[in-house]
Structures are given as C-alpha cells and as structure tokens.
Design a protein around this motif. Sequence first.
Motif, PDB file in Angstrom:
ATOM      1  N   ALA A 112       0.798  -1.388  -0.129  1.00 20.91           N
ATOM      2  CA  ALA A 112      -0.014  -0.222   0.097  1.00 20.91           C
ATOM      3  C   ALA A 112       0.803   1.315   0.103  1.00 20.91           C
ATOM      4  N   SER A 113       2.026   1.340   0.567  1.00 20.87           N
ATOM      5  CA  SER A 113       2.957   2.390   0.780  1.00 20.87           C
ATOM      6  C   SER A 113       3.924   2.534  -0.446  1.00 20.87           C
ATOM      7  N   ASN A 114       3.697   1.428  -1.275  1.00 21.85           N
ATOM      8  CA  ASN A 114       4.815   1.271  -2.345  1.00 21.85           C
ATOM      9  C   ASN A 114       6.338   1.259  -1.716  1.00 21.85           C
ATOM     10  N   SER A 115       6.384   0.362  -0.940  1.00 23.96           N
ATOM     11  CA  SER A 115       7.738   0.196  -0.195  1.00 23.96           C
ATOM     12  C   SER A 115       8.449  -1.086  -0.262  1.00 23.96           C
ATOM     13  N   LEU A 116       8.142  -1.688  -1.242  1.00 24.37           N
ATOM     14  CA  LEU A 116       8.628  -3.299  -1.530  1.00 24.37           C
ATOM     15  C   LEU A 116       9.990  -3.313  -1.235  1.00 24.37           C
ATOM     16  N   PRO A 117      10.574  -4.323  -0.434  1.00 30.83           N
ATOM     17  CA  PRO A 117      11.924  -4.715  -0.533  1.00 30.83           C
ATOM     18  C   PRO A 117      12.270  -5.242  -1.870  1.00 30.83           C
ATOM     19  N   ASP A 118      13.692  -5.123  -2.053  1.00 24.76           N
ATOM     20  CA  ASP A 118      14.254  -5.622  -3.246  1.00 24.76           C
ATOM     21  C   ASP A 118      14.132  -7.150  -3.380  1.00 24.76           C
ATOM     22  N   VAL A 119      13.849  -8.012  -2.352  1.00 19.70           N
ATOM     23  CA  VAL A 119      13.679  -9.657  -2.364  1.00 19.70           C
ATOM     24  C   VAL A 119      12.874  -9.957  -1.407  1.00 19.70           C
ATOM     25  N   ILE A 120      11.960 -10.876  -1.657  1.00 17.72           N
ATOM     26  CA  ILE A 120      11.090 -11.441  -0.655  1.00 17.72           C
ATOM     27  C   ILE A 120      11.163 -12.855  -0.685  1.00 17.72           C
ATOM     28  N   TRP A 121      11.407 -13.509   0.389  1.00 13.67           N
ATOM     29  CA  TRP A 121      11.483 -14.825   0.627  1.00 13.67           C
ATOM     30  C   TRP A 121      10.024 -15.203   1.036  1.00 13.67           C
ATOM     31  N   MET A 122       9.511 -16.334   0.359  1.00 14.25           N
ATOM     32  CA  MET A 122       8.252 -16.536   0.740  1.00 14.25           C
ATOM     33  C   MET A 122       7.707 -17.919   0.175  1.00 14.25           C
ATOM     34  N   ASP A 123       6.521 -18.345   0.472  1.00 11.17           N
ATOM     35  CA  ASP A 123       6.028 -19.770  -0.057  1.00 11.17           C
ATOM     36  C   ASP A 123       5.550 -19.540  -1.426  1.00 11.17           C
ATOM     37  N   ARG A 124       5.739 -20.671  -2.131  1.00 11.78           N
ATOM     38  CA  ARG A 124       5.111 -20.630  -3.399  1.00 11.78           C
ATOM     39  C   ARG A 124       3.658 -20.692  -3.398  1.00 11.78           C
ATOM     40  N   GLY A 125       3.158 -20.247  -4.548  1.00  8.65           N
ATOM     41  CA  GLY A 125       1.568 -20.342  -4.620  1.00  8.65           C
ATOM     42  C   GLY A 125       1.106 -18.911  -4.915  1.00  8.65           C
ATOM     43  N   PRO A 126      -0.286 -18.655  -4.228  1.00  8.34           N
ATOM     44  CA  PRO A 126      -1.083 -17.631  -4.572  1.00  8.34           C
ATOM     45  C   PRO A 126      -0.532 -16.406  -4.385  1.00  8.34           C
ATOM     46  N   ASP A 127       0.528 -16.342  -3.242  1.00  6.18           N
ATOM     47  CA  ASP A 127       0.835 -14.864  -2.844  1.00  6.18           C
ATOM     48  C   ASP A 127       1.918 -14.446  -3.935  1.00  6.18           C
ATOM     49  N   VAL A 128       2.659 -15.470  -4.538  1.00  6.45           N
ATOM     50  CA  VAL A 128       3.755 -14.866  -5.492  1.00  6.45           C
ATOM     51  C   VAL A 128       3.031 -14.884  -6.877  1.00  6.45           C
ATOM     52  N   GLU A 129       1.851 -15.380  -7.152  1.00  7.66           N
ATOM     53  CA  GLU A 129       1.259 -15.004  -8.523  1.00  7.66           C
ATOM     54  C   GLU A 129       0.310 -13.760  -8.034  1.00  7.66           C
ATOM     55  N   LYS A 130      -0.272 -13.384  -7.073  1.00  2.00           N
ATOM     56  CA  LYS A 130      -0.488 -12.308  -6.925  1.00  2.00           C
ATOM     57  C   LYS A 130       0.184 -10.800  -7.421  1.00  2.00           C
ATOM     58  N   LEU A 131       1.525 -11.158  -6.821  1.00  4.40           N
ATOM     59  CA  LEU A 131       2.512 -10.178  -7.082  1.00  4.40           C
ATOM     60  C   LEU A 131       2.897 -10.371  -8.526  1.00  4.40           C
ATOM     61  N   ARG A 132       2.893 -11.351  -9.127  1.00  3.06           N
ATOM     62  CA  ARG A 132       3.098 -11.648 -10.709  1.00  3.06           C
ATOM     63  C   ARG A 132       2.303 -10.717 -11.523  1.00  3.06           C
ATOM     64  N   GLN A 133       0.918 -11.234 -11.228  1.00  2.00           N
ATOM     65  CA  GLN A 133      -0.191 -10.533 -11.952  1.00  2.00           C
ATOM     66  C   GLN A 133      -0.385  -9.190 -11.961  1.00  2.00           C
ATOM     67  N   ALA A 134       0.236  -8.631 -10.715  1.00  2.00           N
ATOM     68  CA  ALA A 134       0.153  -7.019 -10.726  1.00  2.00           C
ATOM     69  C   ALA A 134       1.341  -6.486 -10.984  1.00  2.00           C
ATOM     70  N   GLY A 135       2.164  -7.260 -11.704  1.00  2.00           N
ATOM     71  CA  GLY A 135       3.493  -6.621 -12.562  1.00  2.00           C
ATOM     72  C   GLY A 135       4.563  -6.228 -11.489  1.00  2.00           C
ATOM     73  N   MET A 136       4.768  -6.800 -10.266  1.00  2.00           N
ATOM     74  CA  MET A 136       5.536  -6.199  -9.417  1.00  2.00           C
ATOM     75  C   MET A 136       7.083  -6.985  -9.255  1.00  2.00           C
ATOM     76  N   LEU A 137       6.895  -8.285 -10.195  1.00  2.00           N
ATOM     77  CA  LEU A 137       8.139  -9.212 -10.337  1.00  2.00           C
ATOM     78  C   LEU A 137       9.040  -9.281 -11.198  1.00  2.00           C
ATOM     79  N   VAL A 138      10.173  -9.418 -11.089  1.00  2.00           N
ATOM     80  CA  VAL A 138      11.013  -9.359 -12.367  1.00  2.00           C
ATOM     81  C   VAL A 138      11.248 -10.834 -12.656  1.00  2.00           C
TER      82      VAL A 138
END
Length: 556
Positions: A112-138
Amino acid sequence: MRMRKKALTSSMAALLAGALMLAGCAGGSGGKTATGETPKDAGKAEAPKTESKYVVGQNPLDFTFYGHYDWYTMPPWGGDEASKWIKENMKVNVTPVHSGGNAAQKFNTMIASNSLPDVIWMDRGPDVEKLRQAGMLVPFDDYLDKYPNLKEWLGEAGINMLRSEDGKLYQFPNWYTNQPNGNAGYVVNKKIYKELGSPKLETTDDLYNYLVKVKEKYPNVVPFEPHLAKDGQGLDVLYSAFGENAVNRWISIRGVANGDKLTSIFTDPIFRESMQYSAKLFREKLISQDAMTQTADQVKEKINTGRAAVFASSSPTEYAMNGHALLTEKDPEAGYFMIWPIHKEGLDKNKIFPGTYTQLGWNVSVITKAAKDPEAIFAFLDWYTSPEGQRILMWGPEGGYWKGLEADGKTPKFTEKYTSDAEGLGKLQAITTNIHWNGNTVYIDQAKAKYESTLPEEKRNWSTRWQSEITWKTQANATEYINLDPMPDSEEGIIRQRVEDIFLEARAKALYAKDDAEVIAILDKAEADAQAAGYSKLLEFKTKKWQENLKKMQGK
C-alpha cells in the motif's frame, strides 16, 4: 522445519491494484553491473565475450530482504563467520526488513505504501502469483544462461515446474533437489530405551506398549513428543504408519489421491485410523498434554534435557542432534538414535513414508521491481546456490572446517576440526540456516555424506548418519502435489479457507476425543460441514492442478 505463513487477506487484491501504477518507479538499493570473468565456482559456463555480465564480488552490492513469515527474523548480516566472509570478500550487504510477527499485515502495508523490498523470501503459490499478476516481479529468463548454477543444479524440468502461467520464471527455489532428502521420522531416547530392555519398536502396537512402559517408570518424561501438533508435525508422521505408500502431504493439501482424483481427507480410512490412534495416546497421557499449545522452545528444552522418550516430527534431527551432543557430553550412555518408521502390523515396512520431499524444495525468493539492478541480485543468488556459496554457508570460510577441494573441484576437503568441534559447527549452522535462502540440497548432501562415510561411527555427524541410514530412504517424492492452492480471493480460494478452518478445528477436537467413536463422529461432522462449504468444488480444482503437474513432470 517447515513453517506456513498466514494467508493474505482478500483486501490484498485492492492494495496490489492501487500500488501497481507506482511499482515501476519504486526505489531500491541494487548494485552496479560490471563486465569481467566469473570468480571460482560462480558458474560453469562462460558468457559470450561481448555480453555484459555482472560479477559477484567485483563491485559492492546492497539490497533489502524481507522474510514473509511471522516467525522469521533474519540474523544480523555479517554477524556470523559465513555472512561476514561474504560481506567482506564478495562485497555483498543484505539489509533485513522484518515482519514484526505479523507478516500479512506487514506485506499489505509495504504494498500500500509502495515500499517493497528488493527480495522477498516466501512460500510458492497464490501470494507469488498475486505479485506477478500485478506486474511487481522481475522474470529471470534472461539470466539463466548467463548465471548457470540454478539451471545446472535444478535442471530444465524443475525450472519448468516453477514457471508461472505466462511461461516465465520468477521464483528462485530453496532446498531444491533431484534425489530423496528430508528428516521426518522417529527419534528415540537411547538411555531410556536400554533401561527398558531395548524392546522391539517396529509396529504401532510395539510403540503403544513401549510408551505405556515409559509412563509407568519415568513419570517426569513425555512418552511421545509430537513437536508442534497444531501444525501436524508428529501427528502427520503417525499418519504414515497406517497405510502403505500413504503420503502425508495429502494432509497438508487436504486431499487424498484416489486413482486420478483427489478425495476428502475427512473420509480417508488411513487418516481416521491414525487420528483414533493419536487420540488414544493423548487420552492415556502418552502424548504431551500441551501438544496443541506448546512452543518450539519448550519442545527444544525437553529434547535437550532428555525428557522425551520418543520424538516424532517433520524434522526431528535438528533438535535431536543438539540434544544428543548435550546429553552424551554428560553421560556417554545417553543421547538419541533413530528407528525405521513405525508401521501397522501386516503392512510392508518398506512402503511406509513418514515424510516427503519435492524437487522444488521448500520456499522461494522473488526479486521485485523495487530493485535498481535485479540482474546483480540474481547473479548473487545464483552464486549463493553454487558450490562455493554453499560451502561458505554450510561449513564457514576455508581454513576452518574445510581446506581445499577434492579432484572434482567442488567437494570440500574437511579438516580434523569438522569432527573435533561438532558443537562449534552446530552453532554456526544454527545461525546460517536462517540465511540459507537458496539451499542446494544435492550438493550439500553429497559432500557431507561422502566424507561422513569414511569416518568411524563415533566420529560421524549425528544428523548425517541417520539421514544416510534412515530418513533419506524413507521420504516420498511429493513434487506432483505442489502449487495446488487457488488464489485467495477466488471462489475456490474462499472455500479453501473455510475448509482449512474446519480441518484445524476437527483435528484438535479429534485429539481430545474420549473414545474411537467420538473421533469418527467429529470427522463425520467435519466432512458434512466441508461439503456444505463447497469442498467438492475445491477438490475438483486441486485435482485439475495435480493432473497438470503430472503432465509437466512427464514433459507434456
């Protein structure tokens, strides 16, 4: 051990949409790109001479890192031998962003504050896809050939399993493998076992009778320690005892493979019988009475002081290795050992699998578009997973627990300190396990197993010995069951959360049941409630995903 983060709330979709327009210009702290030769072990193939390639260690690299788990706090970078060496010699500095014990809220706030870190360590699955669909991942596709360690050690098949629906790769896996691994199983208190006459411990009846004897003779000892029962842990290990080729991964996906379909966990005969058995142990005070509420520190204290007769968990070796060292230091006859997995009478013991592994391992690292130089970060992650990076993380800098390499140019030559200072090595690894974000399972397992096999039993690393003799031989491949969960805000995702709540409540109630009949009644009600919540539709969704996985694994 495996830990699950909280699911993102449905409000995340709105937050992602609101932040999407700002994502492209978000700030970060990546390093500078440079051209030059790769350092030793950084990769296996040379890039074309005309191609710009980042060289880890040539220029300073500084990036922010967020571990998306309530429980995770990153150790201070540079505060241990391994990360200190990396910081000083490879010029890499990692700045942590902590969850503060509330990962979902922290994540939503960062978006919400547009302050994403450079790297996120997380579970595979829906959360990753949320970010990908929003165009936030490289995506990583352009980097795979330039920095080839991931491609070499994971392979094309594994990479394809990680690809998103758009066909691109956004996830760098942790503890990936192409061979069996894992630690799930049963640890037994050596001294108590000998004092009780070293009885046969093979079947569920043997285990029950043994636990009864423990309770009678050792009132201050927990007969059966299931670790964090609220997360499954020892209860899931017991599940495997009641069915040949039963995969306890089915419990975590809340669906049991029957033919080409996934069916209800609540009606699964193996699950029902295992819960009746667990409830009986609990009812007779043969299981920790605070099994559903105790903390990891409380479990650790019991293992370290020898106050558990049998310890079962998805990864009991971590605690048992340290506990064994502490107990044997005071009494050579004390300590722990592992047994072949328990099985119900009449079943084939060689078809019992108390744990699972997947080729894609545990979780993943993603690089966000907040990073100024994502290629530099990927190059570092790829070096991190290389033999050189893994040696530093697992055994510290050269000159301590290892010096020089074997003829293959990869395997470390371990020094006398490796066996003489097991406590020091254990302390190092207790820290570096929490910065081991890109673990290369095959390299590490092969390196330590090769060396350990040359040592006499009394000098072998406790954990490696039992991995080689038991746990690696008794873990089932569950790769086909990964990435089955729907998006949280989809219809199936909402159903999944309802079913999840029903399952967790039912398992807790079943454990406290007064008799076998009540266990069945609780699971019957859970089945009815789950079906009313749309369970059949969720199982259809997961079945489709499962079948798609099987096709990918077959190269179709």
